[in-house]
Design an enzyme around this catalytic site. Structure first.
Site, PDB file in Angstrom:
ATOM      1  N   HIS A  78       0.862  -1.186   0.000  1.00  0.00           N
ATOM      2  CA  HIS A  78       0.000   0.000   0.000  1.00  0.00           C
ATOM      3  C   HIS A  78       0.895   1.232   0.000  1.00  0.00           C
ATOM      4  CE1 HIS A  78       0.825  -0.721   4.260  1.00  0.00           C
ATOM      5  NE2 HIS A  78       0.376   0.481   4.574  1.00  0.00           N
ATOM      6  N   HIS A  80       1.191   3.938   1.875  1.00  0.00           N
ATOM      7  CA  HIS A  80       1.653   4.680   3.048  1.00  0.00           C
ATOM      8  C   HIS A  80       3.175   4.822   2.981  1.00  0.00           C
ATOM      9  CE1 HIS A  80      -2.053   4.011   5.866  1.00  0.00           C
ATOM     10  NE2 HIS A  80      -2.089   5.190   5.264  1.00  0.00           N
ATOM     11  N   ASP A  82       5.607   4.726   5.091  1.00  0.00           N
ATOM     12  CA  ASP A  82       6.528   3.808   5.772  1.00  0.00           C
ATOM     13  C   ASP A  82       6.681   2.496   5.013  1.00  0.00           C
ATOM     14  OD1 ASP A  82       3.788   3.349   6.543  1.00  0.00           O
ATOM     15  OD2 ASP A  82       4.472   2.056   8.166  1.00  0.00           O
ATOM     16  N   HIS A  83       5.934   2.324   3.920  1.00  0.00           N
ATOM     17  CA  HIS A  83       6.060   1.122   3.107  1.00  0.00           C
ATOM     18  C   HIS A  83       6.646   1.398   1.723  1.00  0.00           C
ATOM     19  CE1 HIS A  83       3.760  -1.763   5.690  1.00  0.00           C
ATOM     20  NE2 HIS A  83       3.424  -0.614   6.241  1.00  0.00           N
ATOM     21  N   HIS A 212      -7.502  -2.387   5.367  1.00  0.00           N
ATOM     22  CA  HIS A 212      -6.639  -1.488   6.136  1.00  0.00           C
ATOM     23  C   HIS A 212      -7.315  -0.113   6.085  1.00  0.00           C
ATOM     24  CE1 HIS A 212      -3.156   0.240   7.946  1.00  0.00           C
ATOM     25  NE2 HIS A 212      -2.624   0.747   6.843  1.00  0.00           N
ATOM     26  N   ASP A 282      -0.337  -4.168   5.879  1.00  0.00           N
ATOM     27  CA  ASP A 282      -1.069  -3.750   7.078  1.00  0.00           C
ATOM     28  C   ASP A 282      -2.528  -4.143   6.938  1.00  0.00           C
ATOM     29  OD1 ASP A 282       1.361  -2.623   7.549  1.00  0.00           O
ATOM     30  OD2 ASP A 282       0.647  -0.568   7.767  1.00  0.00           O
ATOM     31  N   HIS A 355       6.019  -5.855  11.645  1.00  0.00           N
ATOM     32  CA  HIS A 355       5.338  -4.558  11.707  1.00  0.00           C
ATOM     33  C   HIS A 355       4.930  -4.230  13.146  1.00  0.00           C
ATOM     34  CE1 HIS A 355       2.399  -1.346  10.686  1.00  0.00           C
ATOM     35  NE2 HIS A 355       3.173  -1.180   9.616  1.00  0.00           N
TER      36      HIS A 355
END
Length: 404
Positions: A78, A80, A82-83, A212, A282, A355
């Protein structure tokens, strides 16, 4: 456009398959956990596939045994940050001639031709992945020498066509696919899946949405069926009697039948399922991926928060197990118990948790606080799952053996 197929390695069987966790933190990294990324290494041919690419993934690769020049694909769960904040630097590192791919060629024209012969790095992700990468490369004036391609997995609410950006393609970007979901009318979940987004002779990848706070994808990697062990004594007498070539054994080992001159039909060696690895992003509910992930040899599932009274020094006195789970789900995430229940539901053979919140240290077992906390998290998942659970640390490698 059909899924990518690779036939060049058809004669090389996969040997060891392993996962190296390059980053195991949730939104905020810590001194012992980097942002999300893991590397799947396909032994035998040596390809490395990344799943997510958080900030400083390139740095983590350099600390690990993963070879930068072996990275062939990146699968984003996804969008976001942090990914995927690490995808721009990673491309810059992989596609500027590093890894010895075109070293020793001084002539610019010949060097350019050599680069064009290399396979592009393939990137898969939800809508927005292509736009983000173009923006990063354009506004940082990043120069690449190799090529890359972005394939986007489109959800039903997404436009089925177009690049979702007004920016032109980078000069090193090849045209990618926009992959639409397949819908099974017999499915009770109401969610479609993306079947066989990559297929080659040894392995395939499919994907499904998982729930998510934003559009998110889980990936399932399937090794091709493996031939059973051959017993030559079942075949050699018939081959010799017909004075047929012994090379027939190779054909039979591939699972193909052979009819001999006297009419005897030799049945090819049977096949057994290959290994299956389910890698989730996530999620507070991964149920749409159940059909694809059933019987996974390894399930990688997030466990962002846990209720650890008396173990976690940062726990709130007013917390309860139900309260922590409710709060965790409201933010789109899972607890160890949720991960354990899902692993049991799909009959996974092994569960790897990752995670983690920054409050849960990822140091090795010499740190007593970290050892105590991660041991408690593992026990919570084991109680629900009933099988083997591993709490991932940065730079930890897990092998995925064949089932005997």
């Amino acid at each position: 456009m059909p899924p990518t197929r690779t036939n060049a390695m058809s004669t090389i069987a996969l040997q060891n398959i392993s996962i190296t966790f390059l980053g195991t933190a949730s939104a905020q990294p810590s001194s012992s956990r980097n942002h999300s990324a893991l590397a799947l290494t396909l032994g035998g041919r040596g390809d490395v596939w990344l799943f997510d690419c958080g900030e400083a993934t390139q740095h983590q690769v350099q600390k690990s045994d993963v070879k930068m020049g072996k990275i062939k694909k990146v699968f984003i769960t996804h969008t976001h940050g942090d990914h995927m904040f690490g995808i721009g630097p990673l491309l810059a590192g992989c596609l500027n001639g590093m890894g010895g791919t075109v070293e020793g060629i001084e002539d610019k024209r010949l060097r350019a031709e050599a680069i064009q012969e290399l396979d592009p790095i393939e990137i898969y992700g939800p809508i927005g992945t292509r736009a983000y990468i173009r923006s990063v490369l354009l506004y940082t004036h990043t120069r690449l020498e190799g090529r890359y391609v972005v394939h986007e997995l489109r959800f039903p609410k997404d436009p089925p066509h177009g690049d979702f950006t007004s920016l032109p393609p980078h000069r090193c970007e090849l045209e990618g696919r926009n992959i639409l979901q397949n819908f099974d009318p017999q499915s009770s979940s109401g969610h479609g899946v993306w079947n066989d987004i990559h297929v080659d002779d040894l392995v395939s990848v499919s994907a499904a949405p998982i729930l998510h706070s934003v559009a998110c994808v889980g990936y399932v990697v399937n090794e091709a069926p493996l031939p059973e062990k051959m017993n030559p004594s079942d075949y050699v007498p018939h081959i010799k009697r017909n004075k047929a070539p012994m090379s027939h054994l190779q054909t039979l080992q591939r699972g193909e039948d052979i009819t001999l001159e006297d009419g005897t039909v030799l049945k090819g060696v049977g096949k057994r399922p290959g290994r299956k690895i389910a890698i989730l992003g996530d999620t507070y509910d991964p149920s749409p991926i159940i059909p694809l992930s059933q019987g996974a040899d390894l399930l990688v599932h997030e466990a962002t928060n846990a209720y650890l009274p008396g173990v976690d020094p940062h726990a709130h006195e007013e917390d309860t197990e139900e309260g922590v789970e409710k709060r965790t789900k409201s933010r789109g995430h899972s607890t160890p118990q949720m991960a354990g229940r899902f692993a049991k539901l799909i009959r996974a053979r092994r569960l790897a948790l990752n995670h983690f919140s920054a409050r849960y240290k990822g140091d090795d077992d010499t740190n007593e606080e970290s050892k105590s906390i991660m041991g408690a998290i593992r026990e919570l998942a084991e109680k629900e799952f009933g099988g083997e659970v591993v709490c991932a640390r940065d730079l930890m490698t897990i092998n995925v053996p064949r089932v005997k």
